[in-house]
Design a protein around this motif. Structure first.
Motif, short mmCIF file in Angstrom:
data_model
loop_
_atom_site.label_atom_id
_atom_site.label_comp_id
_atom_site.label_asym_id
_atom_site.label_seq_id
_atom_site.Cartn_x
_atom_site.Cartn_y
_atom_site.Cartn_z
N LEU A 92 0.65 -1.20 -0.01
CA LEU A 92 0.01 0.01 -0.02
C LEU A 92 1.05 1.26 0.03
CD1 LEU A 92 -1.98 -2.20 1.19
CD2 LEU A 92 -2.99 -0.42 2.49
N ASP A 93 0.32 2.16 -0.96
CA ASP A 93 1.14 3.44 -0.90
C ASP A 93 -0.05 4.58 -0.31
OD1 ASP A 93 2.41 5.75 -1.23
OD2 ASP A 93 2.72 5.83 -3.28
N GLY A 94 0.13 4.73 0.96
CA GLY A 94 -0.99 5.54 1.57
C GLY A 94 -2.17 4.64 1.79
N ASP A 95 -3.38 4.96 1.13
CA ASP A 95 -4.50 4.20 0.89
C ASP A 95 -4.67 3.50 -0.23
OD1 ASP A 95 -5.43 5.13 3.57
OD2 ASP A 95 -6.61 6.74 2.78
N ASP A 96 -3.72 3.77 -1.11
CA ASP A 96 -3.80 3.03 -2.55
C ASP A 96 -2.93 1.66 -2.38
OD1 ASP A 96 -4.94 5.34 -3.44
OD2 ASP A 96 -3.18 5.96 -4.14
N TRP A 97 -3.80 0.69 -3.07
CA TRP A 97 -3.23 -0.70 -3.21
C TRP A 97 -2.52 -0.81 -4.44
CZ3 TRP A 97 -6.80 -5.15 -1.37
CH2 TRP A 97 -7.43 -4.84 -0.17
N ILE A 98 -0.86 -0.97 -4.21
CA ILE A 98 -0.26 -0.81 -5.60
C ILE A 98 0.46 -2.26 -5.69
CG2 ILE A 98 0.11 1.43 -5.17
CD1 ILE A 98 2.93 -0.66 -4.23
N GLY A 99 0.34 -3.14 -4.98
CA GLY A 99 0.75 -4.60 -5.32
C GLY A 99 0.12 -5.69 -4.45
N MET A 100 0.06 -6.82 -4.96
CA MET A 100 -0.52 -8.14 -4.37
C MET A 100 0.38 -9.18 -4.65
SD MET A 100 -3.56 -9.17 -6.97
CE MET A 100 -3.54 -10.73 -5.89
N ALA A 101 0.61 -10.29 -3.68
CA ALA A 101 1.27 -11.40 -3.83
C ALA A 101 0.50 -12.46 -3.01
CB ALA A 101 2.77 -11.31 -3.49
N ALA A 102 -0.40 -13.02 -3.88
CA ALA A 102 -1.46 -13.97 -3.40
C ALA A 102 -0.80 -15.43 -3.40
CB ALA A 102 -2.76 -14.00 -3.97
N THR A 103 -0.87 -16.06 -2.15
CA THR A 103 -0.51 -17.52 -2.25
C THR A 103 -1.71 -18.52 -1.75
OG1 THR A 103 0.36 -17.50 0.00
CG2 THR A 103 1.85 -17.24 -1.78
N SER A 104 -1.79 -19.87 -2.13
CA SER A 104 -2.76 -20.60 -1.70
C SER A 104 -1.90 -21.74 -0.77
CB SER A 104 -3.51 -21.18 -2.42
OG SER A 104 -3.03 -21.76 -3.63
N ARG A 105 -2.64 -22.44 -0.08
CA ARG A 105 -2.06 -23.32 1.07
C ARG A 105 -2.30 -24.63 0.52
NH1 ARG A 105 -2.82 -22.73 7.52
NH2 ARG A 105 -1.55 -24.40 8.10
N HIS A 106 -1.27 -25.45 0.49
CA HIS A 106 -1.55 -27.03 0.11
C HIS A 106 -0.61 -27.57 1.06
CE1 HIS A 106 -3.58 -25.59 -3.72
NE2 HIS A 106 -2.68 -24.40 -3.49
N GLU A 107 -0.65 -28.93 0.95
CA GLU A 107 -0.25 -30.05 1.87
C GLU A 107 1.14 -29.65 2.43
OE1 GLU A 107 -1.51 -33.92 1.59
OE2 GLU A 107 -0.03 -34.75 3.26
N ASP A 108 1.91 -29.70 1.28
CA ASP A 108 3.52 -29.34 1.61
C ASP A 108 4.00 -28.27 0.99
OD1 ASP A 108 3.28 -30.87 -0.62
OD2 ASP A 108 4.86 -32.47 -0.37
N PHE A 109 3.23 -27.55 0.26
CA PHE A 109 4.00 -26.27 -0.35
C PHE A 109 2.66 -25.18 -0.53
CE2 PHE A 109 1.70 -28.96 -3.54
CZ PHE A 109 1.06 -27.70 -4.43
N LEU A 110 3.27 -24.02 -0.82
CA LEU A 110 2.41 -22.75 -0.94
C LEU A 110 2.49 -22.61 -2.47
CD1 LEU A 110 3.51 -19.91 1.65
CD2 LEU A 110 1.67 -21.78 1.67
N MET A 135 6.81 -14.83 2.92
CA MET A 135 7.36 -16.20 3.33
C MET A 135 7.10 -16.38 4.98
SD MET A 135 10.71 -16.28 1.22
CE MET A 135 10.64 -15.99 -0.68
N ARG A 136 6.78 -15.54 5.74
CA ARG A 136 6.23 -15.66 6.98
C ARG A 136 5.16 -16.60 6.93
NH1 ARG A 136 8.41 -11.02 6.16
NH2 ARG A 136 9.40 -9.51 7.78
N PHE A 137 4.34 -16.59 6.01
CA PHE A 137 3.19 -17.36 5.95
C PHE A 137 3.59 -18.98 5.91
CE2 PHE A 137 -0.43 -19.06 3.49
CZ PHE A 137 -1.44 -19.30 4.73
N ALA A 138 4.61 -19.19 4.96
CA ALA A 138 5.25 -20.37 4.73
C ALA A 138 5.73 -21.22 6.13
CB ALA A 138 6.47 -20.50 3.99
N GLY A 139 6.31 -20.33 6.98
CA GLY A 139 6.58 -20.60 8.09
C GLY A 139 5.47 -20.97 9.22
N VAL A 140 4.33 -20.24 9.01
CA VAL A 140 3.18 -20.46 9.80
C VAL A 140 2.60 -22.03 9.47
CG1 VAL A 140 0.80 -19.82 10.08
CG2 VAL A 140 2.50 -18.16 10.21
N CYS A 141 2.71 -22.22 7.96
CA CYS A 141 2.02 -23.36 7.63
C CYS A 141 3.19 -24.52 7.63
CB CYS A 141 1.57 -23.23 6.04
SG CYS A 141 0.58 -21.93 5.64
N GLY A 142 4.43 -24.27 8.07
CA GLY A 142 5.32 -25.71 8.21
C GLY A 142 5.66 -25.85 6.87
N VAL A 143 5.61 -25.22 5.92
CA VAL A 143 6.05 -25.79 4.39
C VAL A 143 7.40 -25.00 4.05
CG1 VAL A 143 3.81 -26.31 3.80
CG2 VAL A 143 4.73 -24.00 3.15
#
Ligand SMILES: CC(C)(COP(=O)(O)OP(=O)(O)OC[C@H]1O[C@@H](n2cnc3c(N)ncnc32)[C@H](O)[C@@H]1OP(=O)(O)O)[C@@H](O)C(=O)NCCC(=O)NCCS
Length: 170
Positions: A92-110, A135-143
């Motif tokens: 976000l730049d101020g209130d503007d959404w300027i980028g996204m990096a969306a992952t989905s969660r699978h058994e042993d990988f994102l 990559m913090r989310f990968a840690g949360v998921c243990g992948v």
């Protein structure tokens, strides 16, 4: 659509965290905030904003064709069992959404569902910063693996992933 996708995978055990955390720091220094949909609130309004950003960025994917309707997008992304708003990083730049990096969660990988940066913000390391932050989310998921695939003509996306250490899976 392409019949020869470029399939890539990142082994987090080999990821050079120190090098890429510098991209996160640079974004913050430039006033670009990194967060997640979970932190911001997984609300109908924010889901719609994510759709609009995804649609805008997807227009630059080679041979992408017409983007999903909002209803299709909701079914594919938010209704999927692999969906987790903690895995959707936003810049976000101020209130503007300027980028996204969306992952989905699978058994042993994102899986990288979509990485996109608004055109006027490209070339400043925002995508690498978002993906490193995610990559913090990968840690949360243990992948320890993150997968993606790209159209072979998508040089910027393939180059960005290779820079981060993604390698071909064949
Ligand atoms: C792909 C995309 C997300 C890259 O975002 P970005 O913020 O401009 O990328 P960055 O500035 O973080 O670039 C990171 C690295 O990628 C590499 N890179 C970027 N563009 C490249 C290109 N055209 N060719 C080769 N490598 C490239 C560079 O190594 C760069 O690192 P460096 O600047 O430290 O050398 C952006 O171009 C985009 O939104 N494209 C449209 C949507 C899309 O195709 N998404 C991918 C499909 S899911």
């Amino acid at each position: 659509m392409a019949d020869q996708w470029v399939r890539l995978e990142l082994d987090l055990n080999a990821f050079d965290a120190d090098r890429f955390e510098a991209y996160v720091t640079r974004c913050l220094d430039e006033g670009i905030r990194l967060t997640t949909l979970a932190e911001l609130g997984d609300t109908p309004e924010h889901r719609r904003a994510l759709y609009e950003l995804n649609k805008e960025c997807s227009a630059d994917i080679p041979e992408r064709g017409e983007f999903f309707s909002y209803e299709e997008f909701c079914t594919r992304r938010f209704d999927a069992p692999s969906y987790d708003p903690r895995g959707v990083v936003l810049a976000l730049d101020g209130d503007d959404w300027i980028g996204m990096a969306a992952t989905s969660r699978h058994e042993d990988f994102l899986f990288n569902e979509m990485t996109g940066v608004r055109a006027s913000y490209r070339g400043r390391g925002v995508s690498v910063a978002m993906k490193t932050f995610g990559m913090r989310f990968a840690g949360v998921c243990g992948v320890r693996r993150i997968r993606t695939f790209h159209h072979p003509a998508n040089d910027s996306a393939i180059g960005m992933n290779r820079t981060m250490g993604y390698t071909d899976t064949g």
